[in-house]
Design a protein around this motif. Structure first.
Motif, PDB file in Angstrom:
ATOM      1  N   ALA A   1       0.849  -1.197   0.000  1.00  0.00           N
ATOM      2  CA  ALA A   1       0.000   0.000   0.000  1.00  0.00           C
ATOM      3  C   ALA A   1       0.880   1.240   0.000  1.00  0.00           C
ATOM      4  CB  ALA A   1      -0.908   0.000   1.226  1.00  0.00           C
TER       5      ALA A   1
ATOM      6  N   ARG B   1       5.583   5.345  -2.354  1.00  0.00           N
ATOM      7  CA  ARG B   1       4.884   4.337  -3.158  1.00  0.00           C
ATOM      8  C   ARG B   1       5.005   2.962  -2.507  1.00  0.00           C
ATOM      9  NH1 ARG B   1       7.087   0.649  -6.075  1.00  0.00           N
ATOM     10  NH2 ARG B   1       9.093   1.643  -6.461  1.00  0.00           N
TER      11      ARG B   1
ATOM     12  N   GLY C   1       0.638   0.486  -4.520  1.00  0.00           N
ATOM     13  CA  GLY C   1      -0.263   1.632  -4.392  1.00  0.00           C
ATOM     14  C   GLY C   1       0.496   2.950  -4.389  1.00  0.00           C
ATOM     15  N   ARG C   2      -0.114   3.996  -4.925  1.00  0.00           N
ATOM     16  CA  ARG C   2       0.510   5.322  -4.938  1.00  0.00           C
ATOM     17  C   ARG C   2       0.483   5.931  -3.535  1.00  0.00           C
ATOM     18  NH1 ARG C   2      -2.910   8.083  -9.650  1.00  0.00           N
ATOM     19  NH2 ARG C   2      -4.501   6.998  -8.419  1.00  0.00           N
TER      20      ARG C   2
ATOM     21  N   GLU D   1      -2.784   4.896  -1.448  1.00  0.00           N
ATOM     22  CA  GLU D   1      -3.620   3.971  -2.212  1.00  0.00           C
ATOM     23  C   GLU D   1      -3.363   2.549  -1.726  1.00  0.00           C
ATOM     24  OE1 GLU D   1      -4.539   4.392  -6.784  1.00  0.00           O
ATOM     25  OE2 GLU D   1      -2.695   3.244  -6.510  1.00  0.00           O
ATOM     26  N   GLU D   2      -4.427   1.754  -1.657  1.00  0.00           N
ATOM     27  CA  GLU D   2      -4.283   0.359  -1.224  1.00  0.00           C
ATOM     28  C   GLU D   2      -3.441  -0.424  -2.236  1.00  0.00           C
ATOM     29  OE1 GLU D   2      -5.368  -1.322   1.560  1.00  0.00           O
ATOM     30  OE2 GLU D   2      -5.783   0.695   2.305  1.00  0.00           O
ATOM     31  N   GLY D   3      -2.754  -1.434  -1.745  1.00  0.00           N
ATOM     32  CA  GLY D   3      -2.057  -2.340  -2.653  1.00  0.00           C
ATOM     33  C   GLY D   3      -3.067  -3.255  -3.343  1.00  0.00           C
TER      34      GLY D   3
END
Length: 331
Positions: free
Chosen positions: A18, A44, A124-125, A148-150
């Motif tokens: 993530a 990231r 994820g970003r 952002e979620e993985g």
């Protein structure tokens, strides 16, 4: 390659990292009690990456990896400091490895070159820090973006052997014997069907230190394209060969009929296989005299270069290598 060591199919759960959260932070210094927002971005999340490695011939090293999990990115910090990216996980795979989505069966990509790297599951970003959200109407934004979620997904890796020549024939046609006769490969050989349970690769030496790679694929039976016998698990290895060498024993009831059946199985599995250059070798022909070979020549399939050989008696093996080399050069 021992039977237990050749693995050409693995399935595992791939989970990328993530992204780190953006920082909610305001500049605070001794003489600047009300500084502006200076929260940094999150890092990231780690990717899962496949990398081609010419030293690998099998997926054995991935057989027991049921879950591959990358590291999450670190959160951002004050002073607009960006969080560290999560560590990527790189999986080395043999050339000829195909990555597929396990649920849909959709092909993602192929690894065909040494050192080639492709992201399998993207991390994820990282979230944006609050300094990104400063505006004329909002001088002190009290929010930042979460990371952002993985991605978590099930992946299938399949290996398609990369070889110049693929041996095609029924079980017990003499493919393993031929490979052991003209290369340093030592496949298991026996006078019964399905001696070869895994593909074998052999490097065949040619004139002036040249060489080519030959793959002995487990024997095809009628219905292989539907999964009978050893089935389509091994037919996929033929897809990567630039030349198909059909091997049919001299004592077959009908060489033309066997060739027709073999061709039919390949066509049912993948019609594009019929576009490959084909050669025909009649094996175990040490029992034939010149007169009988001349008679049999009229019954051979038309439009395909053919030769009578014997691996045991070393008959015409150099001529066979000449035929193969010429076909490779013609591309």
């Amino acid at each position: 390659m021992a039977d237990s060591n050749f693995i050409d199919y693995v399935k595992f759960c791939s989970r990328s990292g993530a992204g780190g959260a953006g920082s909610l932070h305001f500049r605070r210094e001794k003489h600047v009690p009300k500084g502006g927002p200076d929260g940094g971005d999150g890092g990231r999340g780690g990717h899962i990456i496949l990398r081609g490695n010419a030293q690998h011939w099998t997926l054995l090293h991935l057989k027991y990896k049921k879950h591959v999990i990358a590291e999450a990115g670190k959160g951002g910090e004050g002073g607009r400091r960006t969080g560290a990216d999560g560590k990527d996980i790189i999986l080395d795979v043999p050339l000829g490895t195909v990555a597929k989505d396990a649920e849909t069966g959709e092909k993602r990509f192929e690894i065909t070159e040494d050192g080639q790297e492709v992201i399998l599951t993207k991390g994820g970003r990282g979230g944006l820090g609050n300094h990104h959200f400063k505006s004329a109407t909002n001088q002190a934004p009290h929010f930042a973006q979460p990371g952002e979620e993985g991605i978590e997904e099930w992946i299938i890796l399949e290996l398609k052997l990369l070889a110049d020549v693929g041996l095609v024939g029924f079980p017990n046609a003499g493919k393993s014997t031929l490979l052991s006769s003209i290369s340093a490969a030592k496949p298991e050989i026996g006078d019964y069907p399905f001696t070869t349970l895994v593909p074998n690769l052999g490097v065949v030496g040619y004139r002036d230190d040249k060489s080519f790679v030959m793959a002995d694929i487990p024997g095809i039976i009628e219905g292989a394209a539907e999964g009978k016998g050893l089935g389509i698990r091994f037919l996929r290895h033929i897809e990567r060969n630039s030349i198909l060498l059909f091997l049919i024993p001299a004592d077959a009831e009908s060489i033309a009929e066997q060739y027709k059946i073999l061709l039919g199985e390949l066509e049912k599995y993948n019609p594009e296989l019929l576009d490959k250059k084909r050669l025909l070798a009649i094996s175990k022909s040490d029992m034939l005299d010149d007169e009988l070979m001349a008679e049999m020549t009229h019954e051979l399939p038309k439009g395909i270069p053919s030769i009578f050989i014997s691996s045991v008696a070393q008959k015409n093996l150099d001529k066979l290598k000449d035929m193969i080399w010429q076909a490779i050069q013609e591309g």
